[in-house]
Scaffold this active site. Structure first.
Site, mmCIF file in Angstrom:
data_model
loop_
_atom_site.group_PDB
_atom_site.id
_atom_site.type_symbol
_atom_site.label_atom_id
_atom_site.label_comp_id
_atom_site.label_asym_id
_atom_site.label_seq_id
_atom_site.Cartn_x
_atom_site.Cartn_y
_atom_site.Cartn_z
ATOM 1 N N TYR A 1 1.095 -1.332 0.051
ATOM 2 C CA TYR A 1 -0.527 -0.420 -0.213
ATOM 3 C C TYR A 1 0.960 1.453 -0.011
ATOM 4 O O TYR A 1 0.686 2.266 -0.652
ATOM 5 C CB TYR A 1 -0.990 -0.107 1.005
ATOM 6 C CG TYR A 1 -2.040 1.073 1.259
ATOM 7 C CD1 TYR A 1 -2.454 1.475 1.018
ATOM 8 C CD2 TYR A 1 -1.496 2.315 2.622
ATOM 9 C CE1 TYR A 1 -3.692 2.441 0.437
ATOM 10 C CE2 TYR A 1 -2.709 2.977 2.688
ATOM 11 C CZ TYR A 1 -3.521 3.444 1.918
ATOM 12 O OH TYR A 1 -4.534 3.949 1.911
ATOM 13 N N LYS B 1 0.846 4.074 -3.224
ATOM 14 C CA LYS B 1 0.731 5.710 -2.949
ATOM 15 C C LYS B 1 2.356 6.528 -2.904
ATOM 16 O O LYS B 1 1.608 7.674 -3.037
ATOM 17 C CB LYS B 1 0.068 5.067 -1.634
ATOM 18 C CG LYS B 1 -1.633 4.773 -1.165
ATOM 19 C CD LYS B 1 -2.341 5.309 -2.268
ATOM 20 C CE LYS B 1 -3.808 4.887 -1.747
ATOM 21 N NZ LYS B 1 -4.281 5.532 -2.026
#
Length: 317
Positions: A182, A186
């Protein structure tokens, strides 16, 4: 502020995306509500698992249709889109949906995503691929197809005042223990934002990113319910609706001239992030030996600002 604009919001069936869609509609925008209806880790049938009627994302029991119904009940205009925006076909159909329903597209809010939190040694390749796909590819493809439409409009001599709002995270800015895939995705969103802002400015397209902190399905295990001190109207600092006003502004004509920037948004706080900037430097004018390079690096580190701590990391002793 956004009156008359046509706005597409991905992952808008719940959480931040839903809050953004409702906020844009409240300001007079026409909204394309995209949602694939998946669970917190990307498993299919989120509405079914939650006890919904099981008609899919666009059907009567789907989250996109429910948000559309909310907007229409308040006098707004909206349509549902249930395509997978991490595929070329789904991303292209998102743009087509806006054009078919409202005749144009003015603003794209990339928000869709899910989590598969694992420590790196336990992180499966499939989990990595799934998270990077939905967050990073799921930003790239809608942006690519929207940008192609806006470029064609600009080349045809029509005025373009387009806006893109990408969704990063504090995990992308500083890292987060247990969220390697993640955090990487991001962080990639931030790089994509900077490049897109530079490339698309000539066509009248502004591209910015937010790093929001709010209580959603993705963060419910991280954030407990947080209320402000008495006397402030019991302000819920973790409500996703707190982030949406900034997104609406960035997605409107009012943000003219703002592009390539990253904002943190949490509760009542907005912060402009300043990103990577050169710090202390040393130039020998010739090749270093390993020992000399180490000595120079040690001296530079002593005068550099310490890095922002990674979320969830053990504090330094």
């Amino acid at each position: 502020m956004a009156r008359g604009r046509v706005v597409a919001v991905t992952g808008a069936g719940r959480g931040l995306g839903r809050a953004h869609a409702l906020a844009f509609a409240a300001e007079g925008a026409k909204v394309v509500v995209n949602d694939l209806d998946v669970g917190r880790e990307g498993e299919p049938g989120g509405a079914v698992a939650a006890g919904g009627a099981g008609f899919g994302a666009e059907g009567p029991g789907g989250p996109a249709a429910q948000v559309v119904a909310e907007i229409r009940a308040r006098g707004g205009e909206a349509v549902a889109h249930g395509g997978d925006i991490a595929t070329a076909q789904g991303a292209a159909s998102l743009v087509d949906c806006a054009l078919d329903a409202f005749g144009r597209l003015d603003t794209l809010v990339n928000n869709a995503g899910f989590l598969r939190d694992r420590m790196l040694v336990n992180l499966a390749e499939d989990d990595w691929d799934a998270v990077v796909r939905v967050h990073l590819k799921g930003h790239f493809l809608p942006l690519k197809h929207a940008a192609a439409y806006w470029r064609a409009e600009a080349k045809a001599g029509r005025r373009v005042a387009a806006r893109v709002v990408n969704t990063s995270s504090g995990a992308g800015l500083a890292g987060s223990v247990g969220q390697g895939c993640y955090s990487a995705a991001k962080a990639g969103v931030l790089g994509l934002t900077l490049v897109a802002a530079a490339e698309l400015d000539r066509y009248g397209v502004q591209v910015n990113a937010i790093a929001p902190a709010a209580r959603t399905r993705m963060t419910e295990e991280v954030f407990a319910r947080t209320m402000a001190a008495p006397g402030e109207g019991n302000f819920d600092a973790m409500a996703p609706e707190n982030v949406s006003p900034l997104v609406v502004w960035l997605g409107s004509d009012a943000s003219a001239g703002v592009t390539g920037r990253v904002f943190e948004a949490e509760g009542g706080r907005i912060t402009v992030m300043e990103g990577w900037h050169p710090g202390p430097s040393a130039d020998r004018g010739a090749r270093w030996t390993p020992a000399e390079a180490g000595e120079a690096a040690t001296g530079l580190l002593a005068s550099a600002r310490p890095p922002h701590p990674v979320y969830g990391a053990e504090p330094a002793p």
